[in-house]
Scaffold this motif. Structure first.
Motif, PDB file in Angstrom:
ATOM      1  N   ALA A  94      -5.494  -5.666  -1.760  1.00 26.78           N
ATOM      2  CA  ALA A  94      -6.208  -4.890  -0.742  1.00 26.78           C
ATOM      3  C   ALA A  94      -5.317  -4.663   0.473  1.00 26.78           C
ATOM      4  O   ALA A  94      -5.295  -3.572   1.070  1.00 26.78           O
ATOM      5  CB  ALA A  94      -7.492  -5.606  -0.339  1.00 26.78           C
ATOM      6  N   SER A  95      -4.562  -5.704   0.863  1.00 24.28           N
ATOM      7  CA  SER A  95      -3.641  -5.583   1.982  1.00 24.28           C
ATOM      8  C   SER A  95      -2.592  -4.513   1.706  1.00 24.28           C
ATOM      9  O   SER A  95      -2.338  -3.628   2.534  1.00 24.28           O
ATOM     10  CB  SER A  95      -2.961  -6.932   2.232  1.00 24.28           C
ATOM     11  N   MET A  96      -1.986  -4.560   0.524  1.00 32.30           N
ATOM     12  CA  MET A  96      -0.956  -3.586   0.183  1.00 32.30           C
ATOM     13  C   MET A  96      -1.517  -2.175   0.152  1.00 32.30           C
ATOM     14  O   MET A  96      -0.954  -1.241   0.730  1.00 32.30           O
ATOM     15  CB  MET A  96      -0.337  -3.951  -1.181  1.00 32.30           C
ATOM     16  N   GLN A  97      -2.637  -1.985  -0.524  1.00 31.11           N
ATOM     17  CA  GLN A  97      -3.166  -0.643  -0.754  1.00 31.11           C
ATOM     18  C   GLN A  97      -3.588   0.045   0.542  1.00 31.11           C
ATOM     19  O   GLN A  97      -3.301   1.223   0.749  1.00 31.11           O
ATOM     20  CB  GLN A  97      -4.338  -0.707  -1.735  1.00 31.11           C
ATOM     21  N   ARG A  98      -4.273  -0.693   1.418  1.00 37.40           N
ATOM     22  CA  ARG A  98      -4.758  -0.032   2.631  1.00 37.40           C
ATOM     23  C   ARG A  98      -3.604   0.374   3.537  1.00 37.40           C
ATOM     24  O   ARG A  98      -3.578   1.481   4.070  1.00 37.40           O
ATOM     25  CB  ARG A  98      -5.734  -0.938   3.388  1.00 37.40           C
ATOM     26  N   HIS A  99      -2.642  -0.499   3.721  1.00 34.28           N
ATOM     27  CA  HIS A  99      -1.542  -0.180   4.637  1.00 34.28           C
ATOM     28  C   HIS A  99      -0.594   0.844   4.024  1.00 34.28           C
ATOM     29  O   HIS A  99      -0.082   1.729   4.726  1.00 34.28           O
ATOM     30  CB  HIS A  99      -0.800  -1.464   5.004  1.00 34.28           C
ATOM     31  N   PHE A 100      -0.345   0.763   2.731  1.00 34.62           N
ATOM     32  CA  PHE A 100       0.514   1.744   2.053  1.00 34.62           C
ATOM     33  C   PHE A 100      -0.081   3.139   2.150  1.00 34.62           C
ATOM     34  O   PHE A 100       0.631   4.121   2.404  1.00 34.62           O
ATOM     35  CB  PHE A 100       0.674   1.335   0.588  1.00 34.62           C
ATOM     36  N   ALA A 101      -1.387   3.230   1.960  1.00 28.98           N
ATOM     37  CA  ALA A 101      -2.051   4.536   2.044  1.00 28.98           C
ATOM     38  C   ALA A 101      -1.876   5.147   3.426  1.00 28.98           C
ATOM     39  O   ALA A 101      -1.605   6.349   3.563  1.00 28.98           O
ATOM     40  CB  ALA A 101      -3.535   4.388   1.709  1.00 28.98           C
ATOM     41  N   ALA A 102      -2.017   4.319   4.459  1.00 27.04           N
ATOM     42  CA  ALA A 102      -1.940   4.834   5.822  1.00 27.04           C
ATOM     43  C   ALA A 102      -0.518   5.170   6.239  1.00 27.04           C
ATOM     44  O   ALA A 102      -0.284   6.200   6.886  1.00 27.04           O
ATOM     45  CB  ALA A 102      -2.540   3.806   6.786  1.00 27.04           C
ATOM     46  N   ARG A 103       0.453   4.343   5.867  1.00 26.46           N
ATOM     47  CA  ARG A 103       1.782   4.480   6.436  1.00 26.46           C
ATOM     48  C   ARG A 103       2.771   5.219   5.543  1.00 26.46           C
ATOM     49  O   ARG A 103       3.708   5.831   6.051  1.00 26.46           O
ATOM     50  CB  ARG A 103       2.352   3.089   6.775  1.00 26.46           C
ATOM     51  N   PHE A 104       2.588   5.167   4.228  1.00 30.34           N
ATOM     52  CA  PHE A 104       3.513   5.881   3.350  1.00 30.34           C
ATOM     53  C   PHE A 104       2.893   7.155   2.783  1.00 30.34           C
ATOM     54  O   PHE A 104       3.489   8.226   2.844  1.00 30.34           O
ATOM     55  CB  PHE A 104       3.997   4.989   2.214  1.00 30.34           C
ATOM     56  N   MET A 105       1.696   7.058   2.243  1.00 28.72           N
ATOM     57  CA  MET A 105       1.070   8.246   1.658  1.00 28.72           C
ATOM     58  C   MET A 105       0.681   9.251   2.736  1.00 28.72           C
ATOM     59  O   MET A 105       0.763  10.468   2.524  1.00 28.72           O
ATOM     60  CB  MET A 105      -0.144   7.841   0.828  1.00 28.72           C
ATOM     61  N   ALA A 106       0.248   8.753   3.887  1.00 28.22           N
ATOM     62  CA  ALA A 106       0.025   9.598   5.077  1.00 28.22           C
ATOM     63  C   ALA A 106      -0.795  10.846   4.768  1.00 28.22           C
ATOM     64  O   ALA A 106      -0.407  11.962   5.103  1.00 28.22           O
ATOM     65  CB  ALA A 106       1.365   9.981   5.704  1.00 28.22           C
ATOM     66  N   GLY A 107      -1.934  10.661   4.113  1.00 27.85           N
ATOM     67  CA  GLY A 107      -2.830  11.776   3.851  1.00 27.85           C
ATOM     68  C   GLY A 107      -2.797  12.286   2.432  1.00 27.85           C
ATOM     69  O   GLY A 107      -3.730  12.968   1.994  1.00 27.85           O
ATOM     70  N   SER A 108      -1.741  11.996   1.684  1.00 24.31           N
ATOM     71  CA  SER A 108      -1.679  12.396   0.275  1.00 24.31           C
ATOM     72  C   SER A 108      -2.399  11.343  -0.559  1.00 24.31           C
ATOM     73  O   SER A 108      -2.208  10.142  -0.352  1.00 24.31           O
ATOM     74  CB  SER A 108      -0.229  12.503  -0.196  1.00 24.31           C
ATOM     75  N   GLU A 109      -3.225  11.790  -1.492  1.00 23.03           N
ATOM     76  CA  GLU A 109      -3.928  10.831  -2.339  1.00 23.03           C
ATOM     77  C   GLU A 109      -3.018  10.280  -3.429  1.00 23.03           C
ATOM     78  O   GLU A 109      -3.003   9.073  -3.702  1.00 23.03           O
ATOM     79  CB  GLU A 109      -5.171  11.475  -2.947  1.00 23.03           C
ATOM     80  N   ARG A 110      -2.268  11.167  -4.095  1.00 20.06           N
ATOM     81  CA  ARG A 110      -1.381  10.738  -5.181  1.00 20.06           C
ATOM     82  C   ARG A 110      -0.122  11.606  -5.195  1.00 20.06           C
ATOM     83  O   ARG A 110      -0.158  12.769  -4.783  1.00 20.06           O
ATOM     84  CB  ARG A 110      -2.087  10.834  -6.543  1.00 20.06           C
ATOM     85  N   LEU A 111       0.963  11.024  -5.655  1.00 17.57           N
ATOM     86  CA  LEU A 111       2.220  11.734  -5.827  1.00 17.57           C
ATOM     87  C   LEU A 111       2.895  11.238  -7.103  1.00 17.57           C
ATOM     88  O   LEU A 111       2.812  10.045  -7.422  1.00 17.57           O
ATOM     89  CB  LEU A 111       3.172  11.462  -4.655  1.00 17.57           C
ATOM     90  N   PRO A 112       3.586  12.104  -7.850  1.00 17.58           N
ATOM     91  CA  PRO A 112       4.443  11.601  -8.922  1.00 17.58           C
ATOM     92  C   PRO A 112       5.488  10.653  -8.331  1.00 17.58           C
ATOM     93  O   PRO A 112       6.077  10.948  -7.287  1.00 17.58           O
ATOM     94  CB  PRO A 112       5.092  12.869  -9.481  1.00 17.58           C
ATOM     95  N   MET A 113       5.695   9.509  -8.981  1.00 15.39           N
ATOM     96  CA  MET A 113       6.580   8.489  -8.434  1.00 15.39           C
ATOM     97  C   MET A 113       7.629   8.065  -9.442  1.00 15.39           C
ATOM     98  O   MET A 113       7.331   7.898 -10.628  1.00 15.39           O
ATOM     99  CB  MET A 113       5.776   7.254  -8.006  1.00 15.39           C
ATOM    100  N   ALA A 114       8.846   7.875  -8.942  1.00 16.65           N
ATOM    101  CA  ALA A 114       9.925   7.267  -9.715  1.00 16.65           C
ATOM    102  C   ALA A 114      10.271   5.947  -9.056  1.00 16.65           C
ATOM    103  O   ALA A 114      10.354   5.857  -7.825  1.00 16.65           O
ATOM    104  CB  ALA A 114      11.143   8.177  -9.754  1.00 16.65           C
ATOM    105  N   LEU A 115      10.481   4.903  -9.855  1.00 20.24           N
ATOM    106  CA  LEU A 115      10.739   3.565  -9.335  1.00 20.24           C
ATOM    107  C   LEU A 115      12.166   3.139  -9.644  1.00 20.24           C
ATOM    108  O   LEU A 115      12.611   3.235 -10.793  1.00 20.24           O
ATOM    109  CB  LEU A 115       9.755   2.559  -9.938  1.00 20.24           C
TER     110      LEU A 115
END
Length: 354
Positions: free
Chosen positions: A106-127
């Protein structure tokens, strides 16, 4: 405790008094059930009756996770144990025990959504990091897998495996992303990006990823790649992937915590790292714990409510300066600062061994 922390993470703009109350409740819980931590606190004369604020909670030096089992819950009943890489003391690894991953996630998801995704719900990702199945005790592997599962599109392939970086696969993925014209995200350890720079330079390849694409790099080099100055590193990210530096986000985190810190891009470095509302950070003198004035260089101390099972207050070995609602990360402690950190570790070891 886990339910209370989850409720706090899910709250919108909780009051400072609520943070303080939960921090003190967690301290009382850890003092009661985490034996090495209780011994350390007793040496400092800190008990639930004498500690009145989150600022007064004794902070455990981060290296103590290598010297003691810090867990308020029976370790055999924990859902996951994350282990450090062991790069600073050979094969000695620090371990952070998690009775449930629900709080960490929950900690990771909420902060990642706010600070990295910044309004985007989903993006194709390469790791650019090994898959979680290859490193089941790596908090970073779980972090990236969770990012891909929660915020990615489709497979979100990993291009790092036992044989190194799959440069051919990465090039094909990037070319296909450009052909589609939709923004993407590339996430990985900083040292992986350095290896990619070198491989692509040999091939004479650079890319212009679609507008809105972004990059996330995590941490330093850990002796696994040549070190680049920050400006050179982010210039190389921008030149290699065609992503503006302000969309190149650095995540600062560690196995011993359950939350991460992000900047708002690296158009200029060092950039200010900011915490979520369930974390507080201080810049301190490492041995005494005295908080330093704004603008003074010191060692970073974090109080992370998501770290509900081990210890909430952790003294790192990283140097920083308080700045603009967050801090500037300046590097690892050296000289007198490193000596202060070592003395703090020795104090913990002596107390915990009683």
């Amino acid at each position: 405790m886990a339910r209370r922390v989850l409720d706090f993470i899910g709250a919108d703009a909780p009051a400072e008094a609520d943070f303080d109350a939960l921090a003190l409740a967690l301290f009382a819980h850890q003092h009661a059930h985490d034996v090495p931590y209780r011994r350390f606190c007793q040496r400092r004369g800190a008990t639930p009756r004498t500690v009145r604020s989150w600022r007064d909670i004794p902070a455990v030096p981060i290296s103590a996770f290598k010297d003691a089992t810090l867990s308020a819950h029976p370790v055999d009943d924990c859902e996951r144990v994350f282990a450090t890489s062991g790069t600073t003391r050979g094969d000695v690894k620090g371990r952070n025990h998690h009775p449930t991953l629900a709080v960490w996630e929950a900690s990771m998801q909420r902060h990642f959504a706010a600070r990295f995704m910044a309004g985007s719900e989903r993006l194709p990702m390469a790791l650019l990091f090994p898959a979680e199945r290859e490193l089941p005790n790596s908090s970073l592997a779980h972090y990236l897998a969770l990012a891909a599962r929660t915020f990615g599109v489709g497979e979100s392939p990993s291009f790092v495996g036992a044989d190194g970086i799959d440069v051919d696969g990465l090039v094909a993925w990037l070319d296909a992303s450009i052909d589609r014209g939709e923004p993407v995200a590339v996430l990985g350890a900083s040292y992986s990006f350095v290896h990619v720079f070198e491989a692509l330079e040999r091939r004479g390849r650079v890319f212009a990823l679609p507008p809105g694409s972004r990059i996330l790099d995590t941490g330093g080099y850990k002796n696994q790649a040549r070190e680049l100055p920050l400006d050179a590193f982010y210039d190389a990210l921008a030149a290699t992937f065609g992503v503006p530096r302000e969309r190149c986000i650095n995540m600062y985190g560690m196995t011993e915590l359950s939350s991460q810190f992000y900047d708002a891009g690296n158009a200029r470095v060092p950039s200010v790292k900011r915490a979520p509302h369930w974390v507080r950070s201080r810049v301190v003198e490492p041995l005494s714990g005295r908080e330093l004035a704004a603008g003074e260089r010191g060692v970073l101390l974090h109080v992370d409510l998501a770290n509900f099972n081990s210890v909430t207050a952790i003294l790192t070995e990283d140097v920083g300066i308080a700045a603009d609602g967050g801090f500037l990360l300046l590097g690892r402690a050296e000289g007198a600062e490193a000596k202060g950190c070592s003395m703090a570790v020795q104090e913990f070891v002596e107390a915990a061994a009683r």
